[in-house]
Design a protein around this motif. Structure first.
Motif, PDB file in Angstrom:
ATOM      1  N   ASN A  30      41.955  34.029  40.117  1.00 60.13           N
ATOM      2  CA  ASN A  30      41.738  35.019  39.066  1.00 60.13           C
ATOM      3  C   ASN A  30      41.603  34.391  37.682  1.00 60.13           C
ATOM      4  N   GLN A  77      38.614  34.776  34.954  1.00 54.43           N
ATOM      5  CA  GLN A  77      38.939  35.273  33.622  1.00 54.43           C
ATOM      6  C   GLN A  77      38.383  34.343  32.530  1.00 54.43           C
ATOM      7  N   ILE A 136      44.459  43.417  36.972  1.00 55.38           N
ATOM      8  CA  ILE A 136      43.078  43.814  37.206  1.00 55.38           C
ATOM      9  C   ILE A 136      43.106  45.243  37.731  1.00 55.38           C
ATOM     10  N   ALA A 157      41.719  39.782  44.655  1.00 52.77           N
ATOM     11  CA  ALA A 157      42.314  38.502  44.228  1.00 52.77           C
ATOM     12  C   ALA A 157      42.473  37.579  45.423  1.00 52.77           C
ATOM     13  N   ARG A 203      32.637  39.396  38.013  1.00 52.45           N
ATOM     14  CA  ARG A 203      33.626  39.244  39.088  1.00 52.45           C
ATOM     15  C   ARG A 203      32.976  39.483  40.455  1.00 52.45           C
ATOM     16  N   CYS A 217      47.138  43.350  44.366  1.00 51.24           N
ATOM     17  CA  CYS A 217      46.266  42.833  43.311  1.00 51.24           C
ATOM     18  C   CYS A 217      45.729  43.938  42.409  1.00 51.24           C
ATOM     19  N   CYS A 272      32.520  36.488  43.281  1.00 53.39           N
ATOM     20  CA  CYS A 272      33.295  36.585  44.513  1.00 53.39           C
ATOM     21  C   CYS A 272      32.404  36.744  45.729  1.00 53.39           C
TER      22      CYS A 272
END
Ligand code: AMP
Ligand code: MG
Length: 484
Positions: free
Chosen positions: A429, A433, A480, A266, A132, A277, A136
């Motif tokens: 998201n 995932q 999350i 998010a 993640r 989030c 990001c």
């Protein structure tokens, strides 16, 4: 290993000893290089023909000559409460390098094992959260938003206990600086004036060198103003792209104004002003629409920490710059998104009404602005289709077309510019995932593919149309948490 394109330094070690503890990384088992950022390596001044050669460094089994790993000490306010016990609990600063363009890069290995600041933590990073963060930070960089970066990541076999048993990973996070607001809170609250001054001077010398020659009071004043302004602008960039950070504690605020520490973040799908989030943030302290204010509160924490070395008046004056910088940047961002090159007194109300409409009608934030950037070629259907009640869209579009009449740019030119600020692809998201599930099954191809798409968020990528889709039902309310 061709690490000769950069110069090695470790200026953080020039700070007083209390700012760090030397710690050796804890080796990970059977580590495997799963993603290496060749473009970034080039920016940093080196090239790796074989990324595997970095696996040992990522796994904590190998240190290069000049690496001198330290855990940094800082404190900070978490959800409004001061916590004196913070610091790098699972990350180590290995060294700093200077690229050919003179830019400095901190190399920080996240997931490197326990340190004196680990408290109850195990010092580990899990695969899920490492992916993640990698995705990001690279997505944000491609969107043109200031951020720490991801140089490479390794996965390993070591079991890690979270809500369930997961596997370990480590990320080589790089940034111009890893110094946080919380470093200043630590210095002010626990070390005293001399340490605090050393820290301020260090940050100015390394990251605000244009201020070095000013007389001291003015130097500190101008520097504080710049930090406050960068913070305001950063949050304005988040708001405009629909990014929720999720854990805006003062120990997660970068002193150079980078997006820092990717946890339960998010991007908004359907626009929801009060979106939270982080599911452990029950009060919604860090909800989307509270971020601008929280950015200010964090600047206040920093301001308090600086009082021993700055005049109260200067600090107060600096803080006032937050709102100005935020508002200016936010207004500019939204004008750009709407394609308004000329300023009109009614723009702010158009912008605010647009947000209210998107909120009330649960409209996908990204698709709405991308659709607006293609009205000429695709007509209004892609926008109207986002509304259950199309008359709402029609009414808004009429007002918008009206406003566009006072613009002088050709429609094509306006929309071309709009497509450069309204991304087609964001890291939803559910996309993260999906690739995490594949990676947990041993397949990293989907992650790499998603990364490639996110590197060009403003381009049409016909082969990857699916990545621009709003979430399917299962992907709308993923929980999350902070447990990374
Ligand atoms: P974060 O929520 O990532 O901002 O971290 C808050 C604090 O907890 C920092 O001091 C981290 O170093 C520490 N921390 C977070 N996760 C771990 C972990 N798994 N082991 C040790 N310390 C951790
Ligand atoms: Mg943190």
């Amino acid at each position: 290993m061709s690490s000769n394109g950069f110069k090695i330094e470790h200026r953080y070690l020039e700070l007083p000893d209390s700012f760090y503890t030397r710690v050796q990384p804890t080796p990970l088992k059977d580590a495997r290089m799963v993603c290496f950022n060749h473009d970034l390596a080039r920016e940093m001044g080196f090239h790796s023909g074989n990324p595997e050669e970095w696996t040992g460094v990522g796994a904590g089994t190998e240190l290069l000559e000049g690496m001198d790993p330290v855990a940094m000490k800082y404190t900070g306010h978490q959800f409004g409460m001061y916590n004196p016990e913070l610091g790098d609990g699972r990350g180590l600063l290995l060294w700093e390098t200077l690229g050919p363009d003179g830019r400095r890069w901190d190399w920080h290995l996240k997931g490197a094992g326990m340190t004196p600041y680990s408290r109850f933590g195990d010092g580990k990073a899990v695969l899920r959260s490492t992916i993640r963060e990698y995705l990001c930070s690279e997505a944000m960089a491609a969107l043109g938003i200031r951020t720490t970066r991801a140089l490479f990541m390794v996965s390993a076999k070591d079991p890690v206990r979270r809500e369930s048993i997961e596997t370990a990973a480590a990320l080589m996070r790089v940034a111009q600086s890893h110094i946080r607001f919380g470093h200043f809170e630590f210095a002010a609250n626990h070390e005293g004036e001399e340490a605090l001054r050393a820290l301020v001077e260090h940050v100015i010398a390394l990251h605000f060198p244009h201020l070095i020659d000013l007389p001291r009071d003015e130097r500190y004043q101008r520097w504080f103003v710049e930090v406050v302004e960068r913070t305001g602008r950063l949050v304005a960039d988040w708001q405009a792209v629909g990014f929720c950070h999720g854990v805006m504690n003062s120990d997660n605020m970068s002193i150079i104004g980078d997006t820092f520490d990717y946890g339960p973040y998010a991007f908004l799908d359907d626009f929801d002003a009060g979106y939270i989030c982080n599911h452990t943030d029950q009060g919604g302290r860090y909800a989307y629409n509270r971020q601008p204010n929280v950015g200010f509160v964090n600047c206040q924490y920093l301001a308090n920490a600086l009082l021993p070395v700055m005049k109260e008046d200067d600090v107060r004056r600096g803080l006032r710059r937050y709102e100005v910088a935020y508002n200016e940047r936010f207004l500019q961002n939204m004008r750009d998104k709407l394609g308004l090159a000329l300023e009109d007194a009614s723009d702010l109300s158009l912008i605010m009404d647009t947000f209210s409409m998107l909120h009330e009608h649960h409209v996908d934030y990204t698709l709405f602005f991308r659709g607006l950037s293609n009205l000429t070629s695709r007509g209004s259907s892609p926008i109207r289709d986002l509304f259950v009640d199309r008359s709402v869209a029609d009414e808004w579009l009429e007002r918008y077309e009206q406003r566009l009449q006072s613009e002088t740019r050709a429609h094509d030119e306006r929309e071309y510019q709009m497509r450069k600020v309204n991304p087609k692809y964001i890291l939803r998201n559910y996309l993260a995932q999906q690739v995490i599930l594949e990676a947990q099954g041993g397949d990293y191809k989907p992650m790499r593919e998603l990364l490639e798409v996110l590197k060009k968020p403003f381009d049409e990528q016909p082969d990857f149309e699916a990545f621009a889709a709003p979430p399917p039902d299962w992907g709308k309310h993923l929980n999350i948490s902070c447990s990374s």
